[in-house]
Design a protein around this motif. Structure first.
Motif, PDB file in Angstrom:
ATOM      1  N   TYR A 143       0.862  -1.193   0.000  1.00 48.87           N
ATOM      2  CA  TYR A 143       0.000   0.000   0.000  1.00 48.87           C
ATOM      3  C   TYR A 143       0.894   1.237   0.000  1.00 48.87           C
ATOM      4  O   TYR A 143       1.045   1.920   1.013  1.00 48.87           O
ATOM      5  CB  TYR A 143      -0.916   0.001   1.228  1.00 48.87           C
ATOM      6  N   TYR A 149       0.991  10.307   3.215  1.00 47.09           N
ATOM      7  CA  TYR A 149       0.412  10.835   4.446  1.00 47.09           C
ATOM      8  C   TYR A 149       1.487  11.525   5.277  1.00 47.09           C
ATOM      9  O   TYR A 149       2.584  10.993   5.457  1.00 47.09           O
ATOM     10  CB  TYR A 149      -0.240   9.728   5.267  1.00 47.09           C
ATOM     11  N   GLN A 181      -5.087   2.246   5.552  1.00 39.95           N
ATOM     12  CA  GLN A 181      -5.915   3.418   5.283  1.00 39.95           C
ATOM     13  C   GLN A 181      -6.189   4.233   6.540  1.00 39.95           C
ATOM     14  O   GLN A 181      -6.555   5.409   6.453  1.00 39.95           O
ATOM     15  CB  GLN A 181      -7.248   2.998   4.650  1.00 39.95           C
ATOM     16  N   ASN A 184      -4.725   7.812   7.151  1.00 42.66           N
ATOM     17  CA  ASN A 184      -5.271   9.018   6.524  1.00 42.66           C
ATOM     18  C   ASN A 184      -6.631   9.393   7.084  1.00 42.66           C
ATOM     19  O   ASN A 184      -7.311  10.272   6.560  1.00 42.66           O
ATOM     20  CB  ASN A 184      -5.394   8.803   5.005  1.00 42.66           C
ATOM     21  N   GLY A 220     -13.347   1.861   9.157  1.00 44.84           N
ATOM     22  CA  GLY A 220     -13.673   2.408   7.853  1.00 44.84           C
ATOM     23  C   GLY A 220     -15.143   2.289   7.492  1.00 44.84           C
ATOM     24  O   GLY A 220     -15.550   2.734   6.411  1.00 44.84           O
TER      25      GLY A 220
END
Length: 518
Positions: A143, A149, A181, A184, A220
């Motif tokens: 990733y 970031y 993720q 972020n 998420g």
């Protein structure tokens, strides 16, 4: 009126305004107010303005022209000059940074449309920060967007919050590896609401970090989406709202499952096997991981496998309710192995094995060496192997008992009670009762009253029922064991097997407590 100024310099500037024309001509000559001179100059300027390039060193810039001067000290930058220059600097910086990442083994292809830092020092800081967390180059390549970031604006606030809610600092690298993720995410807008949602479902505060480590993707999800729908459906089929929190702690993945395509089809299938919906709800409360079994690939084939080995269709509900994990095991291989073992070592034929399966489906997962220990103990007491096999078929729980406890119960039976061995063959359940809390106290009460009775009469009943029997004038016949009536209620002809606390419960609760225990 016209005025002409001439002076020996390298350029000229002319200002015209309607009928009045004033010309500032900077050249090598002196100032002259001659009208004819001005007219000559104007005509000369018009001719030169029609030419693509001027050859006059004194007039190098046409009127209102943007062409570049031959004299760089008088050039003016265009409007887009600064933007173009910055773009060039960014491109150069991007090339340098990409070369640096490639030297580390990081593939920057996915960073093509991502804004990278302006200096290589900032990128080095990000890479080193991720490596200190425990991430490898391969993890970053999985990733690479995490390199976009900011350490101070994104990474540090997020990781600090995760540590605050219970994720150990030593596990932060693994957490980021599983769900990069999160780096972020906005702490206030995205992370805090999810944690509040879990707390609202009765997940204990100290369990939040554990739940998120197991299923970091929860951070998420949208609260009003899949999570809320899953919880609402489970409550609608009878799952207690107070048990949702423990269910999430044990198996948080069901929060991400869609009701229509995953949860509801499983519930409907279990109900189609004639398991009451209330029992299904209790099964899910204690073993929510059942929802993770694939319906078509695992559950249905396993039910077909049970039938193929001889389990009666009317007994399927009881078997599954007693041992729900049987729906997710590699069942065919386990059943084949255990059936062969029972036939070879315990002298129990396939029909007897099916009886054992229906009474104690956990037998498919028991270790074979552990099964042999209580069998060997009984054989060493002089009980023939054929009779031991009959005892196991009648009471399969024997194979899961601790030998130390069996020894104590057996010696009390022989030395204190002085009963014939035949009674153990008729009532092998004797070994399943606690010696100190049930067998000894009740036997002493019987001895004090001089009552002689079978083992089943004084052991297979609740304390209240036992007191009633002591006060009765006669000894009634004992009917053995509970039965599960398909499509109806649980019928317990031998209801005295229950404890005092169980007598006030509904039949479905009794079934659950006796067959679906953790």
């Amino acid at each position: 009126m016209s005025v002409v100024f001439r002076r020996k310099t390298k350029a000229s500037i002319i200002f015209l305004h309607r009928s009045t024309c004033t010309a500032f001509f900077i050249g090598h000559a002196s100032v002259s107010p001659s009208k004819d001179s001005f007219v000559n100059f104007l005509n000369q300027w018009k001719q030169q303005s029609r030419m693509p390039k001027t050859s006059n060193p004194l007039v190098s810039t046409r009127f209102f022209s943007t062409q570049t001067s031959k004299f760089p000290e008088y050039e003016m930058p265009s409007i887009t000059w600064g933007a173009i220059q910055r773009q060039k600097e960014k491109l150069v910086s991007r090339v340098i940074i990409c070369d640096y990442l490639k030297s580390l083994g990081i593939i920057p292809d996915e960073l093509e449309h991502l804004e990278l830092p302006s200096t290589i020092e900032v990128m080095k800081e990000r890479v080193e920060f991720l490596q200190k967390l425990g991430l490898t180059i391969d993890d970053i390549n999985e990733y690479p967007l995490m390199l976009g970031y900011s350490v101070r604006k994104n990474m540090i606030p997020v990781l600090g919050y995760l540590e605050k809610i219970g994720v150990p600092s030593s596990k932060l690298g693994e957490f980021v590896k599983n769900f990069p993720q999160v780096l972020n995410a906005s702490v206030v807008v995205e992370l805090v609401p999810v944690v509040k949602f879990l707390r609202g479902l009765d997940v204990e505060k100290q369990d939040i970090g554990y739940v998120l480590q197991k299923y970091p993707e929860l951070l998420g999800f949208k609260l009003e989406g899949t999570m809320s729908t899953s919880v609402a459906y489970l409550v609608s089929i009878g799952v207690s709202p107070r048990d949702i929190g423990p269910m999430i702690t044990q198996y948080p993945y069901f929060l991400g499952m869609r009701v229509g395509t995953v949860i509801k089809p499983i519930v409907d299938y279990l109900v189609s096997l004639r398991i009451p919906k209330k029992i299904v709800a209790r099964m899910l409360e204690k073993r929510p991981y059942i929802l993770g079994y694939d319906l078509q690939e695992t559950m249905k084939p396993n039910v077909d496998c049970l039938i193929s080995f001889g389990v009666r269709r009317e007994a399927l509900a009881s078997v599954i309710a007693q041992y729900p994990p049987i729906l997710g095991l590699p069942l065919k291989a386990k059943l084949s192995s255990q059936q062969y073992f029972f036939n070879l070592k315990l002298k129990i034929n396939p029909e007897g094995f099916v009886c054992v399966m229906e009474k104690m489906p956990e037998i498919v997962s028991l270790n074979q060496n552990m099964i042999l220990k209580p069998i060997k103990f009984l054989c060493d007491r002089g009980i023939p192997a054929v009779d031991v096999a009959k005892m196991v078929v009648k009471c399969p729980q024997l194979v899961s008992l601790r030998v130390e406890l069996m020894k104590n119960s057996y010696y009390f039976f022989k030395s204190e009670m002085k009963r014939p061995l035949q009674e153990l063959l008729e009532f092998p359940e004797y070994f399943t009762y606690s010696l100190e809390s049930r067998i000894k106290p009740r036997y002493q009460r019987l001895s004090s009253k001089g009552i002689k009775c079978s083992l089943a009469w004084f052991l297979n009943c609740s304390d209240q029922k036992f007191e009633e029997r002591l006060e009765a004038d006669c000894i009634e016949t004992v009917s053995m064991g509970p039965s599960f009536c398909m499509g109806g209620k649980l019928e317990l002809p031998g209801i005295e097997i229950l404890s005092d606390e169980e007598e006030d419960e509904s039949d479905d609760e009794i079934l659950y407590r006796r067959t679906v225990s953790l």
